[in-house]
Motif scaffolding. Structure first.
Motif, PDB file in Angstrom:
ATOM      1  N   PHE A   1       0.831  -1.211   0.000  1.00 32.11           N
ATOM      2  CA  PHE A   1       0.000   0.000   0.000  1.00 32.11           C
ATOM      3  C   PHE A   1       0.865   1.260   0.000  1.00 32.11           C
ATOM      4  N   LEU A   2       1.970   1.256   0.747  1.00 33.53           N
ATOM      5  CA  LEU A   2       2.869   2.408   0.753  1.00 33.53           C
ATOM      6  C   LEU A   2       3.417   2.675  -0.648  1.00 33.53           C
ATOM      7  N   GLN A   3       3.772   1.610  -1.366  1.00 36.84           N
ATOM      8  CA  GLN A   3       4.283   1.750  -2.725  1.00 36.84           C
ATOM      9  C   GLN A   3       3.200   2.263  -3.673  1.00 36.84           C
ATOM     10  N   ASP A   4       2.008   1.661  -3.597  1.00 36.82           N
ATOM     11  CA  ASP A   4       0.911   2.061  -4.489  1.00 36.82           C
ATOM     12  C   ASP A   4       0.501   3.511  -4.262  1.00 36.82           C
ATOM     13  N   ILE A   5       0.406   3.910  -2.997  1.00 34.74           N
ATOM     14  CA  ILE A   5      -0.024   5.277  -2.674  1.00 34.74           C
ATOM     15  C   ILE A   5       1.020   6.285  -3.135  1.00 34.74           C
ATOM     16  N   ALA A   6       2.304   5.941  -2.972  1.00 29.89           N
ATOM     17  CA  ALA A   6       3.373   6.833  -3.443  1.00 29.89           C
ATOM     18  C   ALA A   6       3.272   7.035  -4.951  1.00 29.89           C
ATOM     19  N   GLU A   7       2.996   5.962  -5.691  1.00 30.70           N
ATOM     20  CA  GLU A   7       2.855   6.069  -7.148  1.00 30.70           C
ATOM     21  C   GLU A   7       1.624   6.878  -7.522  1.00 30.70           C
ATOM     22  N   ASP A   8       0.534   6.676  -6.797  1.00 34.85           N
ATOM     23  CA  ASP A   8      -0.696   7.427  -7.081  1.00 34.85           C
ATOM     24  C   ASP A   8      -0.502   8.922  -6.858  1.00 34.85           C
ATOM     25  N   TYR A   9       0.244   9.271  -5.796  1.00 39.03           N
ATOM     26  CA  TYR A   9       0.441  10.673  -5.453  1.00 39.03           C
ATOM     27  C   TYR A   9       1.661  11.289  -6.136  1.00 39.03           C
ATOM     28  N   GLY A  10       2.453  10.454  -6.829  1.00 37.94           N
ATOM     29  CA  GLY A  10       3.639  10.958  -7.502  1.00 37.94           C
ATOM     30  C   GLY A  10       4.697  11.453  -6.540  1.00 37.94           C
ATOM     31  N   GLN A  11       4.886  10.750  -5.450  1.00 39.59           N
ATOM     32  CA  GLN A  11       5.878  11.155  -4.458  1.00 39.59           C
ATOM     33  C   GLN A  11       6.703   9.953  -4.015  1.00 39.59           C
ATOM     34  N   ALA A  12       7.773  10.229  -3.250  1.00 38.73           N
ATOM     35  CA  ALA A  12       8.632   9.147  -2.776  1.00 38.73           C
ATOM     36  C   ALA A  12       7.884   8.275  -1.769  1.00 38.73           C
ATOM     37  N   LYS A  13       8.217   7.006  -1.783  1.00 42.85           N
ATOM     38  CA  LYS A  13       7.584   6.068  -0.851  1.00 42.85           C
ATOM     39  C   LYS A  13       8.022   6.367   0.574  1.00 42.85           C
ATOM     40  N   LYS A  14       7.054   6.414   1.496  1.00 42.34           N
ATOM     41  CA  LYS A  14       7.370   6.650   2.902  1.00 42.34           C
ATOM     42  C   LYS A  14       7.722   5.343   3.593  1.00 42.34           C
ATOM     43  N   ASP A  15       8.552   5.462   4.621  1.00 41.77           N
ATOM     44  CA  ASP A  15       8.921   4.308   5.435  1.00 41.77           C
ATOM     45  C   ASP A  15       8.022   4.242   6.661  1.00 41.77           C
ATOM     46  N   ILE A  16       8.013   3.085   7.297  1.00 42.66           N
ATOM     47  CA  ILE A  16       7.303   2.912   8.555  1.00 42.66           C
ATOM     48  C   ILE A  16       8.229   2.175   9.506  1.00 42.66           C
ATOM     49  N   ASP A  17       8.354   2.691  10.742  1.00 39.67           N
ATOM     50  CA  ASP A  17       9.294   2.038  11.652  1.00 39.67           C
ATOM     51  C   ASP A  17       8.683   0.762  12.236  1.00 39.67           C
ATOM     52  N   ALA A  18       9.541  -0.067  12.800  1.00 39.49           N
ATOM     53  CA  ALA A  18       9.137  -1.400  13.251  1.00 39.49           C
ATOM     54  C   ALA A  18       8.058  -1.350  14.327  1.00 39.49           C
ATOM     55  N   LYS A  19       8.184  -0.393  15.269  1.00 40.55           N
ATOM     56  CA  LYS A  19       7.208  -0.302  16.357  1.00 40.55           C
ATOM     57  C   LYS A  19       5.831   0.099  15.823  1.00 40.55           C
ATOM     58  N   ALA A  20       5.824   1.005  14.861  1.00 46.99           N
ATOM     59  CA  ALA A  20       4.551   1.429  14.259  1.00 46.99           C
ATOM     60  C   ALA A  20       3.903   0.267  13.523  1.00 46.99           C
ATOM     61  N   LEU A  21       4.722  -0.509  12.820  1.00 51.20           N
ATOM     62  CA  LEU A  21       4.206  -1.673  12.096  1.00 51.20           C
ATOM     63  C   LEU A  21       3.642  -2.707  13.064  1.00 51.20           C
ATOM     64  N   GLU A  22       4.331  -2.895  14.182  1.00 42.28           N
ATOM     65  CA  GLU A  22       3.849  -3.832  15.195  1.00 42.28           C
ATOM     66  C   GLU A  22       2.521  -3.356  15.783  1.00 42.28           C
ATOM     67  N   SER A  23       2.402  -2.038  15.928  1.00 48.90           N
ATOM     68  CA  SER A  23       1.153  -1.467  16.441  1.00 48.90           C
ATOM     69  C   SER A  23      -0.010  -1.752  15.498  1.00 48.90           C
TER      70      SER A  23
END
Length: 385
Positions: free
Chosen positions: A324-346
């Motif tokens: 989803f991060l990759q798809d949304i970045a392509e849709d918005y024409g911007q660089a892909k955002k990262d997500i840290d491990a704790k946020a992903l675990e949340s």
């Protein structure tokens, strides 16, 4: 710059056409006979081919047949000093874009080439658009449940078996239906989708089977139903549990006999349709409550595929978030955002009542509102637990 292949055994003709068309800005390649022309045609990509009729080794009509069989999208313009109406008709029947007599009228030749190139561009653009529109999303996940679904699709899709897909709203039932169609022998046909829950009960029969003009008050013209639209393809009936009993009876008849009758009509229409259905309801309970026909349930449920909720396959959440991060970045024409491990675990610990659809919306919200990296603070601030 468009590239044109000239296939002609007369050197003078080739030289003249090369000079004229080169002056017009086209890139030119030559072949001295049909055999050489076929080798070049099959080894490279051309925008247009100009081909003589009378040639040694391989004549023009044979070249045309083999060229169109190899790549039917490239327009072939036949040119000949021995042209007759019969020859021109035969060439067009075999797939020629046009037929021009020698010596060619320069203006007509240039207009014909321009039209052929325009047609070639439209064909290419249409194919690209079709791929984009019809592209089926990848089924993301490495959990045991998803692997089992993928294996089942591989086995079932090539058959004509009817499939019933069950699962909660937003879990991905529609995606399973699309892959069943994509991997079937009907993939070149249409996948026609009907959301039975979104259509009022009094209109569902008209939607599925069509109606004749004047069959009811608002029937001002004939309507082709979804069964006819899906002829030769796949009909996906989503939320089948919300279909009225009267419509269920007609669907059962269509499945049994392979025929439908439009509302207000008398003529039986044969349809060749593979039916795939989906529901978030327990249809056997609906049968007990007399809201669903048992005979229809057995007709539809030849193959049963259950799509698990996101809560039952939490190990797939990191893969889904990355996608989803990759798809949304392509849709918005911007660089892909990262997500840290704790946020992903949340996110993995969250109760996903809306399943994959909810996860996608949450990720998009986080992309819009967070900084370069999505953190647990962003989860706290922007995701309601």
């Amino acid at each position: 710059m468009a590239t044109i292949l000239i296939v002609d055994d007369e050197r003078a003709i080739r030289k003249t056409l090369t000079e004229i068309l080169g002056f017009e800005g086209y890139k030119i390649e030559e072949a001295a006979d049909g055999e050489e022309g076929l080798k070049k045609f099959q080894a490279a990509t051309y925008d247009v081919v100009l081909c003589d009729i009378k040639m040694p080794k391989v004549d023009g009509l044979e070249f045309l047949s083999k060229a169109t069989a190899s790549n039917p999208d490239v327009p072939v313009i036949m040119i000949s000093g021995h042209g007759t109406i019969e020859t021109a008709v035969e060439a067009v029947k075999k797939g020629a874009f046009d037929f021009i007599s020698k010596p060619p009228d320069l203006n007509r030749l240039l207009i014909t080439i321009r039209n052929a190139i325009d047609k070639n561009k439209l064909v290419k653009e249409a194919k690209v658009l079709k791929r984009r529109v019809s592209k089926v999303q990848e089924m993301i996940g490495e959990s045991a449940a998803i692997k089992k679904i993928k294996e089942t699709i591989e086995k079932v899709a090539p058959t004509e078996a009817r499939v019933m897909i069950t699962g909660e709203n937003g879990s991905g039932k529609e995606l399973v239906a699309r892959w069943l169609h994509e991997k079937s022998s009907r993939a070149d046909g249409q996948l026609v989708e009907v959301n039975c829950a979104a259509i009022p009960s009094e209109l569902i029969e008209s939607e599925l089977f069509g109606h004749e003009k004047g069959s009811f008050t608002s029937a001002i013209k004939q309507r082709i139903g979804k069964f006819e639209q899906a002829n030769g393809g796949t009909l996906f009936l989503d939320e089948i549990g919300d279909m009225s009993l009267s419509a269920q009876a007609k669907v059962l008849r269509a499945l049994q006999e392979g025929k439908i009758t439009r509302v207000g009509g008398e003529k039986e229409i044969a349809v060749d349709v593979r039916v795939v259905v989906a529901t978030n309801k327990d249809l056997l309970k609906e049968v007990e409550n007399k809201n669903f026909r048992l005979d229809l349930y057995h007709r539809l449920g030849v193959i049963l595929i259950h799509v698990p909720s996101l809560n039952d396959r939490r190990e797939d959440i990191p893969l889904l978030v990355a996608k989803f991060l990759q798809d949304i970045a392509e849709d918005y024409g911007q660089a892909k955002k990262d997500i840290d491990a704790k946020a992903l675990e949340s996110l993995k610990e969250r109760n996903w009542t809306g399943n994959i659809r909810e996860l996608r919306n949450v990720v998009e919200r986080l992309v819009i509102l967070s900084g370069k990296t999505i953190t647990t603070e962003d989860i706290t601030n922007y995701v309601t637990i």
